[in-house]
Write a protein that holds these residues in place. Structure first.
Motif, PDB file in Angstrom:
ATOM      1  N   THR A 121     127.869 114.228  80.891  1.00 21.58           N
ATOM      2  CA  THR A 121     128.165 112.929  80.284  1.00 21.58           C
ATOM      3  C   THR A 121     127.134 112.549  79.229  1.00 21.58           C
ATOM      4  OG1 THR A 121     129.180 112.198  82.361  1.00 21.58           O
ATOM      5  CG2 THR A 121     128.584 110.492  80.777  1.00 21.58           C
ATOM      6  N   ILE A 122     125.869 112.892  79.473  1.00 25.11           N
ATOM      7  CA  ILE A 122     124.767 112.439  78.614  1.00 25.11           C
ATOM      8  C   ILE A 122     124.446 113.424  77.492  1.00 25.11           C
ATOM      9  CG2 ILE A 122     122.310 111.883  78.577  1.00 25.11           C
ATOM     10  CD1 ILE A 122     122.608 110.859  81.430  1.00 25.11           C
ATOM     11  N   TRP A 123     124.373 114.729  77.803  1.00 24.43           N
ATOM     12  CA  TRP A 123     123.861 115.693  76.837  1.00 24.43           C
ATOM     13  C   TRP A 123     124.744 115.916  75.609  1.00 24.43           C
ATOM     14  CZ3 TRP A 123     119.209 116.997  75.888  1.00 24.43           C
ATOM     15  CH2 TRP A 123     118.248 117.070  76.908  1.00 24.43           C
ATOM     16  N   PRO A 124     126.073 116.063  75.724  1.00 26.04           N
ATOM     17  CA  PRO A 124     126.877 116.338  74.521  1.00 26.04           C
ATOM     18  C   PRO A 124     126.681 115.338  73.385  1.00 26.04           C
ATOM     19  CG  PRO A 124     128.159 116.827  76.467  1.00 26.04           C
ATOM     20  CD  PRO A 124     126.900 116.177  76.947  1.00 26.04           C
ATOM     21  N   PRO A 125     126.746 114.015  73.646  1.00 25.65           N
ATOM     22  CA  PRO A 125     126.505 113.109  72.512  1.00 25.65           C
ATOM     23  C   PRO A 125     125.091 113.184  71.969  1.00 25.65           C
ATOM     24  CG  PRO A 125     126.719 111.879  74.577  1.00 25.65           C
ATOM     25  CD  PRO A 125     127.132 113.279  74.860  1.00 25.65           C
ATOM     26  N   LEU A 126     124.093 113.432  72.840  1.00 24.11           N
ATOM     27  CA  LEU A 126     122.717 113.561  72.357  1.00 24.11           C
ATOM     28  C   LEU A 126     122.553 114.799  71.482  1.00 24.11           C
ATOM     29  CD1 LEU A 126     120.589 112.564  75.494  1.00 24.11           C
ATOM     30  CD2 LEU A 126     120.923 111.258  73.389  1.00 24.11           C
ATOM     31  N   VAL A 127     123.117 115.916  71.929  1.00 28.99           N
ATOM     32  CA  VAL A 127     123.025 117.149  71.135  1.00 28.99           C
ATOM     33  C   VAL A 127     123.769 116.977  69.810  1.00 28.99           C
ATOM     34  CG1 VAL A 127     123.656 119.589  71.059  1.00 28.99           C
ATOM     35  CG2 VAL A 127     122.701 118.629  73.156  1.00 28.99           C
ATOM     36  N   ASN A 128     124.939 116.353  69.863  1.00 27.19           N
ATOM     37  CA  ASN A 128     125.705 116.125  68.633  1.00 27.19           C
ATOM     38  C   ASN A 128     124.923 115.244  67.659  1.00 27.19           C
ATOM     39  OD1 ASN A 128     128.308 116.191  67.065  1.00 27.19           O
ATOM     40  ND2 ASN A 128     128.158 113.989  67.428  1.00 27.19           N
ATOM     41  N   TRP A 129     124.259 114.206  68.188  1.00 24.28           N
ATOM     42  CA  TRP A 129     123.432 113.345  67.341  1.00 24.28           C
ATOM     43  C   TRP A 129     122.306 114.141  66.699  1.00 24.28           C
ATOM     44  CZ3 TRP A 129     118.214 111.894  68.148  1.00 24.28           C
ATOM     45  CH2 TRP A 129     117.738 110.910  67.269  1.00 24.28           C
ATOM     46  N   GLY A 130     121.679 115.009  67.472  1.00 24.20           N
ATOM     47  CA  GLY A 130     120.606 115.834  66.932  1.00 24.20           C
ATOM     48  C   GLY A 130     121.097 116.788  65.869  1.00 24.20           C
ATOM     49  N   VAL A 131     122.277 117.383  66.090  1.00 21.20           N
ATOM     50  CA  VAL A 131     122.841 118.310  65.112  1.00 21.20           C
ATOM     51  C   VAL A 131     123.145 117.588  63.803  1.00 21.20           C
ATOM     52  CG1 VAL A 131     124.833 119.778  64.597  1.00 21.20           C
ATOM     53  CG2 VAL A 131     123.751 119.897  66.848  1.00 21.20           C
ATOM     54  N   GLN A 132     123.733 116.396  63.910  1.00 18.50           N
ATOM     55  CA  GLN A 132     124.059 115.632  62.702  1.00 18.50           C
ATOM     56  C   GLN A 132     122.806 115.196  61.961  1.00 18.50           C
ATOM     57  OE1 GLN A 132     127.201 115.348  61.651  1.00 18.50           O
ATOM     58  NE2 GLN A 132     127.822 116.504  63.465  1.00 18.50           N
ATOM     59  N   LEU A 133     121.737 114.906  62.705  1.00 16.71           N
ATOM     60  CA  LEU A 133     120.515 114.394  62.099  1.00 16.71           C
ATOM     61  C   LEU A 133     119.629 115.491  61.533  1.00 16.71           C
ATOM     62  CD1 LEU A 133     118.754 111.815  61.655  1.00 16.71           C
ATOM     63  CD2 LEU A 133     117.641 112.358  63.841  1.00 16.71           C
ATOM     64  N   ALA A 134     119.462 116.595  62.296  1.00 14.10           N
ATOM     65  CA  ALA A 134     118.469 117.606  61.907  1.00 14.10           C
ATOM     66  C   ALA A 134     118.991 119.039  61.911  1.00 14.10           C
ATOM     67  CB  ALA A 134     117.263 117.511  62.841  1.00 14.10           C
ATOM     68  N   GLY A 135     120.225 119.251  62.305  1.00 13.90           N
ATOM     69  CA  GLY A 135     120.762 120.604  62.353  1.00 13.90           C
ATOM     70  C   GLY A 135     120.622 121.219  63.735  1.00 13.90           C
ATOM     71  N   TRP A 136     121.400 122.283  63.983  1.00 14.46           N
ATOM     72  CA  TRP A 136     121.445 122.855  65.323  1.00 14.46           C
ATOM     73  C   TRP A 136     120.157 123.593  65.675  1.00 14.46           C
ATOM     74  CZ3 TRP A 136     120.939 128.065  66.142  1.00 14.46           C
ATOM     75  CH2 TRP A 136     121.214 128.929  65.067  1.00 14.46           C
ATOM     76  N   ARG A 137     119.459 124.145  64.685  1.00 11.05           N
ATOM     77  CA  ARG A 137     118.232 124.885  64.988  1.00 11.05           C
ATOM     78  C   ARG A 137     117.138 123.936  65.492  1.00 11.05           C
ATOM     79  NH1 ARG A 137     117.955 130.079  63.305  1.00 11.05           N
ATOM     80  NH2 ARG A 137     119.559 130.856  61.892  1.00 11.05           N
ATOM     81  N   THR A 138     116.873 122.889  64.729  1.00 14.03           N
ATOM     82  CA  THR A 138     115.854 121.925  65.142  1.00 14.03           C
ATOM     83  C   THR A 138     116.225 121.272  66.467  1.00 14.03           C
ATOM     84  OG1 THR A 138     115.310 121.469  62.824  1.00 14.03           O
ATOM     85  CG2 THR A 138     114.599 119.847  64.458  1.00 14.03           C
ATOM     86  N   THR A 139     117.506 121.025  66.666  1.00 12.24           N
ATOM     87  CA  THR A 139     117.960 120.413  67.918  1.00 12.24           C
ATOM     88  C   THR A 139     117.655 121.318  69.109  1.00 12.24           C
ATOM     89  OG1 THR A 139     119.726 119.200  66.785  1.00 12.24           O
ATOM     90  CG2 THR A 139     119.969 119.533  69.163  1.00 12.24           C
TER      91      THR A 139
END
Length: 433
Positions: free
Chosen positions: A179-197
């Motif tokens: 419930t918690i991780w998918p939106p957090l990971v998606n936010w990180g990907v949108q903000l900094a990219g999948w590598r930095t996330t």
């Protein structure tokens, strides 16, 4: 005739109250740990936090697939192998971590998992080829593994009266993470990219899980403390060898998870095929996971009153009804309702296997045996998701795939019914002696 453990008669409406157990003292005169105590609940809370954080490995790959596919110019099938490798590492790691838990304690097992998880996420962020990324996700699966099956087995040693509830609460950490991780990971990907996330997730997990693990270590009393040494004995005698019972539970676990995988893996694509859009399917999947948390905790309350085998039967039969509804109703509103029902029915099935293991087998083998059964469930989920897609390709419809799930679910019900009959026979024999 061998004696039947008195605790096996405590399930049901006529069950009496469990006797009050006073905590013994150790060789130095200090009060030893008592099941169901305040300390047990503190341990459970810490275990739930560890499980919720560590379950990131099960969910992050789903979110980053499009970005990884675009960067490496790969096919969706090739990138999806990262999820397959995650599940493989998760299943095999659960068995290995279970053996470590039985021999050296849960603190050592989770400590090793934290190391795998932290290093692997950083390595994923630094990967230069798709195959490096996929291989690293096998290590992420290993890192996630100790936060599920071994942790469920360990928690079962801390409780007697509320064992079922405790096991299902810690198992809910996987759904809390979902419930918690998918939106957090998606936010990180949108903000900094999948590598930095990935790198940020690895550092965050290593730091926070280590801090919580140190608190748990202080509660347990040592890195290599094995709680099963003083755990209550099995409460149910099914007159089956441990290996035979483990094999039956593995077959049942594969069967129920093949059925479970059909809606969980394909509901998004199913909604797209019906013209409702993948966003609606994603909402249904989220709804399914949310009701799965309710189901897991509720099944724990139920298992403490009627036992693990009966709880397994109720969940399996209910899951079959939900699958049947998918065959006859496909309107948008009905799919939302059925998806919620499916989550509410299926969430407690997998933890029931851990409860049955703990009720029926020696505590010293619990983590290993639970790990083996959970590995079987991973095989079932992987096969079920794949074979449902194959059936759809062959028929052009998901109707046959839902029917396939019903048939596998029937096998699970058959095994559960056989165990229930043996349990009733044991109770009947005990009442005549």
């Amino acid at each position: 005739m061998p004696n039947i453990a008195p605790c096996c008669l405590t399930h049901g409406p006529r069950a009496g109250k469990l006797p009050v157990v006073h905590a013994p003292s150790d060789s130095q005169g200090r009060q030893a740990f008592a099941p169901d105590s305040r300390q047990a609940w503190v341990r459970l809370a810490l275990a739930l936090v560890i499980g919720s954080i560590g379950s990131v490995g099960m969910w992050s790959v789903v979110v980053v697939l499009p970005g990884v596919q675009a960067e490496f110019g790969a096919s969706r099938g090739d990138v999806s192998l990262a999820f397959t490798f995650t599940m493989l590492g998760f299943g095999l790691g659960g068995v290995a971590a279970g053996k470590i838990t039985d021999r050296l304690g849960i603190v050592v097992a989770i400590g090793l998992s934290i190391g795998f998880l932290g290093v692997a996420y950083v390595a994923a962020g630094l990967s230069t080829t798709l195959w490096q990324f996929i291989a690293v996700y096998f290590l992420i699966g290993l890192g996630t593994s100790a936060t599920f099956a071994p942790l469920m087995a360990e928690v079962s040693h801390w409780f007697e009266r509320y064992r079922g509830l405790a096991v299902t609460i810690v198992a809910s950490g996987n759904y809390v993470g979902g419930t918690i991780w998918p939106p957090l990971v998606n936010w990180g990907v949108q903000l900094a990219g999948w590598r930095t996330t990935h790198i940020a997730v690895g550092i965050f997990c290593a730091v926070t899980m280590t801090m919580v693990l140190l608190l748990l270590r202080a509660q347990i009393g040592g890195a290599t403390r094995r709680d099963h040494e003083n755990a209550p004995p099995p409460r149910v005698d099914l007159r089956l060898s441990n290996n035979t019972l483990t094999a039956l539970l593995c077959i049942a676990s594969v069967s129920c998870c093949v059925a479970m995988a059909m809606p969980q893996v394909h509901i998004v694509a199913y909604c797209g095929d019906l013209g409702y859009g993948v966003a609606r399917g994603a909402e249904m999947l989220s709804l399914m996971m949310a009701f799965g948390i309710v189901s897991r905790i509720g099944s724990g309350f139920l298992a403490d009153r009627i036992g693990g085998v009966r709880t397994l039967m109720i969940g399996s039969v209910a899951q079959g009804f939900a699958l049947l509804f998918y065959l006859f109703f496909d309107s948008l509103s009905s799919l939302y309702i059925i998806s919620a029902m499916f989550g509410l029915f299926q969430g407690g099935i997998v933890p029931s296997y851990a409860i049955i293991v703990r009720e029926s087998m020696p505590a010293s083998e619990a983590a290993t045996r639970v790990g083996i059964v959970i590995l079987a469930s991973v095989v079932g989920m992987s096969f079920g998701g794949w074979v449902s897609g194959v059936i759809f390709d062959a028929t052009g419809s998901y109707a046959a795939a839902f029917l396939n799930g019903l048939l596998w679910n029937a096998l699970n019900i058959t095994i559960g019914a056989g165990l229930l009959l043996r349990a009733r026979q044991r109770l009947a024999m005990a009442s005549t002696t």
